[in-house]
Every structure is written in structure tokens, then in C-alpha cells.
Write a protein that holds these residues in place. Sequence first.
Motif, PDB file in Angstrom:
ATOM      1  N   PRO A   1      35.829  16.430   4.067  1.00  0.00           N
ATOM      2  CA  PRO A   1      36.522  17.568   4.677  1.00  0.00           C
ATOM      3  C   PRO A   1      36.967  18.541   3.572  1.00  0.00           C
ATOM      4  O   PRO A   1      37.083  18.164   2.401  1.00  0.00           O
ATOM      5  CB  PRO A   1      37.718  16.939   5.377  1.00  0.00           C
ATOM      6  N   PRO A   2      37.219  19.787   3.928  1.00  0.00           N
ATOM      7  CA  PRO A   2      37.595  20.790   2.922  1.00  0.00           C
ATOM      8  C   PRO A   2      38.789  20.376   2.052  1.00  0.00           C
ATOM      9  O   PRO A   2      38.797  20.644   0.848  1.00  0.00           O
ATOM     10  CB  PRO A   2      37.925  22.028   3.750  1.00  0.00           C
ATOM     11  N   ALA A   3      39.774  19.708   2.619  1.00  0.00           N
ATOM     12  CA  ALA A   3      40.960  19.327   1.839  1.00  0.00           C
ATOM     13  C   ALA A   3      40.608  18.369   0.699  1.00  0.00           C
ATOM     14  O   ALA A   3      41.200  18.439  -0.391  1.00  0.00           O
ATOM     15  CB  ALA A   3      42.016  18.700   2.745  1.00  0.00           C
ATOM     16  N   VAL A   4      39.646  17.479   0.907  1.00  0.00           N
ATOM     17  CA  VAL A   4      39.232  16.541  -0.141  1.00  0.00           C
ATOM     18  C   VAL A   4      38.502  17.302  -1.248  1.00  0.00           C
ATOM     19  O   VAL A   4      38.769  17.107  -2.437  1.00  0.00           O
ATOM     20  CB  VAL A   4      38.364  15.407   0.441  1.00  0.00           C
ATOM     21  N   SER A   5      37.606  18.188  -0.864  1.00  0.00           N
ATOM     22  CA  SER A   5      36.895  19.007  -1.858  1.00  0.00           C
ATOM     23  C   SER A   5      37.867  19.854  -2.668  1.00  0.00           C
ATOM     24  O   SER A   5      37.730  19.979  -3.899  1.00  0.00           O
ATOM     25  CB  SER A   5      35.868  19.911  -1.173  1.00  0.00           C
ATOM     26  N   GLU A   6      38.865  20.417  -2.011  1.00  0.00           N
ATOM     27  CA  GLU A   6      39.869  21.231  -2.709  1.00  0.00           C
ATOM     28  C   GLU A   6      40.678  20.375  -3.685  1.00  0.00           C
ATOM     29  O   GLU A   6      40.969  20.812  -4.809  1.00  0.00           O
ATOM     30  CB  GLU A   6      40.803  21.899  -1.702  1.00  0.00           C
ATOM     31  N   THR A   7      41.033  19.163  -3.282  1.00  0.00           N
ATOM     32  CA  THR A   7      41.803  18.278  -4.151  1.00  0.00           C
ATOM     33  C   THR A   7      41.001  17.918  -5.399  1.00  0.00           C
ATOM     34  O   THR A   7      41.530  17.936  -6.509  1.00  0.00           O
ATOM     35  CB  THR A   7      42.216  16.999  -3.395  1.00  0.00           C
ATOM     36  N   VAL A   8      39.735  17.595  -5.221  1.00  0.00           N
ATOM     37  CA  VAL A   8      38.873  17.285  -6.370  1.00  0.00           C
ATOM     38  C   VAL A   8      38.750  18.512  -7.273  1.00  0.00           C
ATOM     39  O   VAL A   8      38.832  18.404  -8.501  1.00  0.00           O
ATOM     40  CB  VAL A   8      37.496  16.768  -5.906  1.00  0.00           C
ATOM     41  N   GLY A   9      38.610  19.685  -6.677  1.00  0.00           N
ATOM     42  CA  GLY A   9      38.540  20.921  -7.463  1.00  0.00           C
ATOM     43  C   GLY A   9      39.810  21.170  -8.255  1.00  0.00           C
ATOM     44  O   GLY A   9      39.757  21.568  -9.431  1.00  0.00           O
ATOM     45  N   LEU A  10      40.955  20.910  -7.648  1.00  0.00           N
ATOM     46  CA  LEU A  10      42.228  21.074  -8.351  1.00  0.00           C
ATOM     47  C   LEU A  10      42.368  20.066  -9.491  1.00  0.00           C
ATOM     48  O   LEU A  10      42.840  20.409 -10.585  1.00  0.00           O
ATOM     49  CB  LEU A  10      43.402  20.927  -7.381  1.00  0.00           C
ATOM     50  N   ALA A  11      41.965  18.821  -9.236  1.00  0.00           N
ATOM     51  CA  ALA A  11      42.013  17.803 -10.297  1.00  0.00           C
ATOM     52  C   ALA A  11      41.103  18.204 -11.450  1.00  0.00           C
ATOM     53  O   ALA A  11      41.468  18.076 -12.624  1.00  0.00           O
ATOM     54  CB  ALA A  11      41.603  16.443  -9.743  1.00  0.00           C
ATOM     55  N   ARG A  12      39.940  18.713 -11.125  1.00  0.00           N
ATOM     56  CA  ARG A  12      39.006  19.150 -12.167  1.00  0.00           C
ATOM     57  C   ARG A  12      39.632  20.267 -13.003  1.00  0.00           C
ATOM     58  O   ARG A  12      39.553  20.266 -14.234  1.00  0.00           O
ATOM     59  CB  ARG A  12      37.695  19.604 -11.519  1.00  0.00           C
ATOM     60  N   LYS A  13      40.282  21.214 -12.339  1.00  0.00           N
ATOM     61  CA  LYS A  13      40.947  22.306 -13.075  1.00  0.00           C
ATOM     62  C   LYS A  13      42.064  21.763 -13.956  1.00  0.00           C
ATOM     63  O   LYS A  13      42.206  22.156 -15.116  1.00  0.00           O
ATOM     64  CB  LYS A  13      41.510  23.343 -12.107  1.00  0.00           C
ATOM     65  N   LEU A  14      42.888  20.874 -13.410  1.00  0.00           N
ATOM     66  CA  LEU A  14      44.012  20.333 -14.170  1.00  0.00           C
ATOM     67  C   LEU A  14      43.526  19.556 -15.387  1.00  0.00           C
ATOM     68  O   LEU A  14      43.992  19.777 -16.497  1.00  0.00           O
ATOM     69  CB  LEU A  14      44.873  19.422 -13.292  1.00  0.00           C
ATOM     70  N   TYR A  15      42.593  18.633 -15.181  1.00  0.00           N
ATOM     71  CA  TYR A  15      42.194  17.732 -16.253  1.00  0.00           C
ATOM     72  C   TYR A  15      41.241  18.368 -17.263  1.00  0.00           C
ATOM     73  O   TYR A  15      40.926  17.751 -18.267  1.00  0.00           O
ATOM     74  CB  TYR A  15      41.612  16.446 -15.677  1.00  0.00           C
TER      75      TYR A  15
END
Length: 195
Positions: free
Chosen positions: A92-106
Amino acid sequence: ASRPILLLAHSHGAVAAYGLARALGSRARKLLICARRSVHGPTPPLLREVWNVETKSEFGQLSDEAVLRGLVAAYQSTALAPHAEMPRASWPPAVSETVGLARKLYTSPLGLCSEEDIVRALGSFEPPDGPPPLSLPIVALAAAREAAQGETAAKMGEWGKLTSGGFRLHTVPNVDHMGIVLNKEAQCILVDEMV
């Protein structure tokens, strides 16, 4: 006159708060940390422990599926866990967004989650020689539902070695890594520790 400063940080923000406490010296009166392993000590940095990578660039090369599996392993997110073994196309979009945010953070300089980050921010990953670098009290709040690869109370106990000003570790029941800052019991502990 200089006003005393109390520092409160959650997760990766604790690295910056610790560095700031060192820089402030006696103006920093207390350091409160929620859900973050010590910046120095025997515990490996998060990127190495969870994703088996050493640098932000190596993390950036991981697949989205590998990033998600690591997030589930480190933070035991009940919202993310059901999707960890699914192909990315079915997320779902929320999971993709969370992975994208983690990628940006890390992969960002603000992530402070690899050994290179700690060295750049604090000068060394190894504990300092000699007396502890801080003389202010450190209070740590650990989430009882933290994953073994996450920011456990045992890993947080290492903060005590970085101060001569006293250390207290509170484990907050029935809460996970992200929920600790919203938890009423954790908030009461923080308020009590601030006075």
C-alpha cells in the motif's frame, strides 16, 4: 547570565543531543534520551546490525524490500510486518512512503546511524579514554517492545559509561520504538525527570 539547558532527544536525535551536551559543558544540566543505543560502546551501529552495511552509500544500494525487512526487524512495526515478504508492487502507499522516508533518513547527513556518522559528528566511534566526557545526569527511556536488533534497554545501558553525573534507565512497558514519545507513562517519566 547563561541559562541552563535540558536536552531531550528521540532515536537518532540522541547522537546530536549528546554532541551538543559535550559542547555546552556546564550549561547542559541533563540529557534525556528515548529509544537510542549509546553512541559509544560495544554495540554496533544500527546500519551494521540491522542491514549488514557499513556506509550510507551501501544502504542506498539496498532494495526497497531489504529496507522494509530491516525496518520490521529493528522496530517490530505491526503496520509494516505483514508486507515484509510481499513484492513491492503489492505494498500500500503508506508502506512505500515509509520505506522512502527511511531511505532518505539513513542516506542523509542527519541520520547519524553509521560508524562514519558517529566519527564525523563526535570525532570517534570508540569510547573516549579517561574520565567520562559528561558530568551531567543522563536519563534513558527504553521501549519494552523494542526488537532485539533495535534500541533495547541493554544497549541503552551503555549511556551510563559516558557520564560521571549519574544514570537512570527506565523501561516503559507495552510500547515500541516510535510509540514511546506518545506514551502517557513515558511522558510522565520525562516530566518527572525534568524537574
